[in-house]
Design an enzyme around this catalytic site. Structure first.
Site, PDB file in Angstrom:
ATOM      1  N   ARG A 347       0.851  -1.193   0.000  1.00  0.00           N
ATOM      2  CA  ARG A 347       0.000   0.000   0.000  1.00  0.00           C
ATOM      3  C   ARG A 347       0.891   1.249   0.000  1.00  0.00           C
ATOM      4  NH1 ARG A 347      -1.689  -4.268  -0.379  1.00  0.00           N
ATOM      5  NH2 ARG A 347      -3.543  -5.231   0.583  1.00  0.00           N
ATOM      6  N   ASP A 364      -1.479  -6.973   5.262  1.00  0.00           N
ATOM      7  CA  ASP A 364      -1.779  -6.814   3.840  1.00  0.00           C
ATOM      8  C   ASP A 364      -0.915  -7.743   3.001  1.00  0.00           C
ATOM      9  OD1 ASP A 364      -3.607  -4.773   4.359  1.00  0.00           O
ATOM     10  OD2 ASP A 364      -2.075  -3.220   4.250  1.00  0.00           O
ATOM     11  N   ASP A 488      -9.785  -1.383  10.747  1.00  0.00           N
ATOM     12  CA  ASP A 488      -9.045  -0.357  11.490  1.00  0.00           C
ATOM     13  C   ASP A 488      -9.959   0.627  12.200  1.00  0.00           C
ATOM     14  OD1 ASP A 488      -6.583  -1.403  10.798  1.00  0.00           O
ATOM     15  OD2 ASP A 488      -6.425  -0.210   8.977  1.00  0.00           O
ATOM     16  N   LYS A 630     -16.441   3.807   3.059  1.00  0.00           N
ATOM     17  CA  LYS A 630     -15.368   3.154   3.820  1.00  0.00           C
ATOM     18  C   LYS A 630     -15.942   2.129   4.809  1.00  0.00           C
ATOM     19  CE  LYS A 630     -11.301   4.389   4.148  1.00  0.00           C
ATOM     20  NZ  LYS A 630     -10.054   3.740   3.673  1.00  0.00           N
TER      21      LYS A 630
END
Length: 796
Positions: A347, A364, A488, A630
């Site tokens: 990322r 990730d 998160d 999101k």
């Protein structure tokens, strides 16, 4: 509205109209020299790190988002008219300006035509090199002679460290020194400090990049941005281009740029070619050497073909012919290539990620490896080793591993309040997948260090990961959420409990038991089984809400994701992972996934949860965002693959395909104005029906969506499931699919597979033949395979 099409023969996406809803990007280069380029030649280049090695400047969160980029201005010296070789930045009327962009694997080609002048620019980074090439051809289709003047333009960073260049201006506005040495531009930063290019992580150090030409002699230059652009001009109308003559400015401090002026006189029907070479190092050193190495006739085209062939080979382990062309478009080229780029850059570098995540995020990257295992198993194994050494001796993990600055055994462990509960749980998906792909069972016995101290076998690392969550359990003996549990925006802390990670832990224990049974470790099997039995009992008692599973408990026992809640009553992940992990009974699995379908599924994908407005912001931080975006009820695309896996495990091929098609990028090719971003790559999230921009998507390329979409489609829909001693084929498809074909490379062998579905079933295999020999079930042993194999699978 359609802006382009898929060209699977050439493995390209062809953009036919340059005014795309957003800038549509591609990646060039490697982890040494990386670059991002858009359909209008925007983007930036960097060395090793987008945060610490950004030598080209990009104006993030701008309109358009990709400027300034790699510009080439073309000026007619007689009329004074000018344009750019890509539609932007000048932006001529599309009634007069035509453009085609071909994004390929590791390269981009932009063709344009305006005022009877054609241009073609081929952008790529030669393999193993720290420089890029812009191979340019200018053609005159007019019936008269044309006199042209061209100007390159790149904008240089005042300092290669991103935060210094953008925020610490009282420093970075004084660090730059531009020079011109033998017609090669030299972009220097901190030039009076020792030149130590190998010492990359040292913040204040002398660094250089260069820009030069092959096939043309510059007739002028500018290296001062303010001089070239003009104080009150912009990229669409630079002062120097308007006037038609470079000033030979030299920037010392301030803002630098790379402008070389090239003059051309083209008779009717003729062309002229040259190449811009830009890269890392001093003009009179690495720059001169790079340019000289590319001068031999045909060398540049040879290097381009190497890049093209390299990337085509890297994504060739699976080729398919399926009834649905949208799915085929993704599987043939763009899903494996997207997975490769996500694996490469985690990322760290895109048009959105601007270097704030410098390195490989632990959770990730371990997931990203799933999407490349079958294509590059040896490289993936080394990346997996790197990530395992990012696990600390407690069993938790460092949040980020920096390949260019990682020292196993010497790293500082995170503080207890900095751990995330899901980090090392992902190892249980990826480690066995690697072993089954390669047959390398000895990998479990390989000894690797922890990040901070000590060492263990890979199996020992896996056990430590399980122990980490068992040791951090709450009042209901479910794992604590800690700083985050994949989401998160869900901070459950040291006492709040996460049902999602409980399901991951359940999967981890089940997997650990299977591994230990294979390795003949009965005491470990007994240990794992005892913990699994206890965990299953706790999940049954405390996580089932009647029709679906809870999401979490706050530290005081308050529930999240329960029917009794005022909002956010249902979350996706506990439902899909209850099935994925093997915990849910058939009855509970059907109830949970039916709740998902009835309450969370939309025409563009499944929402991550029902949204929030009034939640406790100390725990549920989803309210940072408007509803439908999101983590607050958006279609979080990363999670879609898990729902697909769950439905295939239940035998629901129609529904699994419905979910897959709903968020597949290529399915939006003809309605690109809805999704807005690239229709050839996956993204992080899509606005849901709770948001006024329903269907619009964001954060393309670098997301766990790429790997999980590829993995779930490949293994669970198409049914290709590597096992320790061979390959299981167990498709779960729409009942309308009568047949499909696959070519799969597996352990040095080629499997040519025809799947037939004469009875229109969704799941179930009746007959499998290998080279004419009928198998006893749907398992094909490696020992029975030849180099080239013909496999027929009959469903029923």
């Amino acid at each position: 509205m359609r802006f382009g099409h898929f060209d699977n023969k050439n493995k390209e996406y062809v953009i036919e109209r340059p005014n795309t809803p957003k800038s549509w990007s591609n990646y060039l280069g490697s982890t040494e020299y990386g670059a991002i380029i858009t359909n209008n030649a925007g983007g930036y280049s960097f060395y090793k790190s987008a945060a610490q090695g950004r030598f080209m400047r990009l104006m993030f969160n701008n309109t358009p988002i990709d400027q300034p980029g790699r510009n080439l201005y073309i000026r007619d010296q007689k009329s004074g008219d000018y344009w750019s070789s890509a539609w932007q930045p000048v932006g001529k009327s599309l009634d007069e300006y035509k453009s085609i962009c071909r994004h390929g694997t590791g390269y981009t080609i932009i063709e344009s035509e305006y005022s009877k002048i054609k241009s073609e620019t081929k952008y790529f980074v030669p393999l193993g090199k720290n420089h890029e090439c812009w191979q340019i051809k200018i053609s005159n289709t007019d019936d008269k002679k044309r006199t042209l003047r061209l100007f390159t333009y790149v904008e240089y960073a005042g300092h290669w460290i991103l935060n210094n260049d953008f925020l610490n201006l009282q420093y970075s506005q004084y660090t730059l020194t531009m020079k011109v040495i033998n017609n090669i531009l030299d972009h220097g930063v901190n030039v009076y400090l020792p030149y130590a290019p190998e010492d990359f992580t040292k913040g204040d150090s002398c660094r250089h990049s260069f820009l030069g030409l092959i096939g043309a002699e510059p007739t002028g230059y500018d290296t001062d941005k303010n001089v070239f652009i003009g104080t009150y001009n912009s990229y669409h109308n630079p002062e120097v281009v308007k006037k038609g003559q470079c000033t030979n400015s030299i920037a010392v401090s301030g803002n630098g740029c790379g402008v070389l002026q090239i003059d051309m006189e083209l008779d009717p029907g003729t062309s002229q070619s040259f190449t811009v070479v830009m890269g890392i190092g001093k003009a009179d050193g690495e720059g001169r050497e790079a340019i000289e190495s590319l001068k031999p006739e045909g060398k540049i085209e040879e290097e381009f073909q190497k890049v093209r062939n390299h990337w085509h080979n890297r994504i060739s382990a699976l080729q398919v012919e399926v009834p649905d062309k949208d799915i085929e478009n993704m599987l043939q080229v763009w899903n494996p290539y997207n997975s490769m780029m996500t694996y490469t850059w985690s990322r760290a570098a895109s048009l959105v990620y601007s270097g704030e995540r410098d390195g490989l995020g632990y959770r990730d990257t371990v997931q990203d490896i799933l999407g490349v295992l079958h294509n590059i198993p040896d490289e993936a194994a080394n990346r997996l080793r790197l990530m395992i050494t990012g696990q600390v001796s407690t069993g938790g993990a460092m949040p980020v591993v920096k390949p260019f600055d990682h020292h196993p055994g010497k790293e500082k462990a995170p503080k207890e309040e900095e751990y995330r509960s899901d980090d090392c749980m992902w190892l249980f998906n990826t480690v066995p997948a690697y072993v089954k792909e390669t047959g390398n069972v000895e990998f479990y016995n390989e000894v690797l260090p922890f990040a901070d101290k000590g060492e263990a076998t890979v199996l020992g690392h896996l056990r430590r990961a399980i122990e980490f969550n068992l040791e951090r359990s709450g009042a209901h003996n479910l794992p604590c959420g800690l700083l985050a549990d994949w989401n998160d925006c869900l901070e459950l802390g040291q006492k709040g409990e996460t049902v999602f990670v409980a399901m991951q832990l359940r999967y981890a224990l089940k997997t650990y038991i299977e591994i230990c049974a294979r390795l003949n470790k009965p005491s470990e099997v007994e240990w794992g089984t005892a913990n699994l039995t206890t965990l299953d009992r706790n999940i049954d008692e405390y996580a089932w809400d009647g029709n679906y599973y809870l999401r979490a408990y706050r530290d005081d026992g308050m529930k999240f994701g329960a029917e009794e809640c005022d909002e956010g009553k249902l979350w996706l992940n506990p439902q899909s992972w209850a099935v994925f992990s093997g915990h849910a009974t058939e009855e509970k699995a059907k109830k949970a996934m039916e709740s998902v379908h009835n309450r969370l599924a939309t025409k563009y994908g499944i929402t991550v949860c029902e949204p929030y407005e009034f939640a406790d912001p100390s725990v549920i931080k989803a309210t940072l965002f408007p509803k439908g975006s999101k983590e607050n009820g958006s279609i979080f695309c990363h999670t879609q693959g898990w729902a697909i896996i769950a439905e295939t495990l239940l035998g629901n091929g129609n529904r699994a395909f419905e979910y897959l098609k709903a968020y597949t990028p290529s399915a939006y090719n003809d309605i690109a104005e809805v999704r807005e971003i690239e229709p050839y790559v996956y993204c992080q999230s899509t606005f849901s029906h709770h948001h006024p921009r329903f269907g619009a998507s964001s954060l393309p390329w670098l997301s766990g969506t790429a790997s999980w979409s590829y993995y779930s489609t490949m293994t669970c829909v198409l049914g290709l499931q590597p096992d320790y001693n061979g390959m299981v084929i167990n498709p779960c498809i729409p009942d309308t699919w009568r047949e499909f074909r696959m070519v799969r490379k597996f352990r040095g062998k080629t499997l040519n597979i025809l799947v037939q579905n004469p009875n229109c079933v969704q799941k179930g295999v009746k007959i499998v033949t290998l080279n004419g020999v009928r198998m006893k079930d749907n398992f094909i042993p490696e020992k029975g395979m030849k180099e080239e194999n013909e496999i027929i699978v009959v469903m029923g």
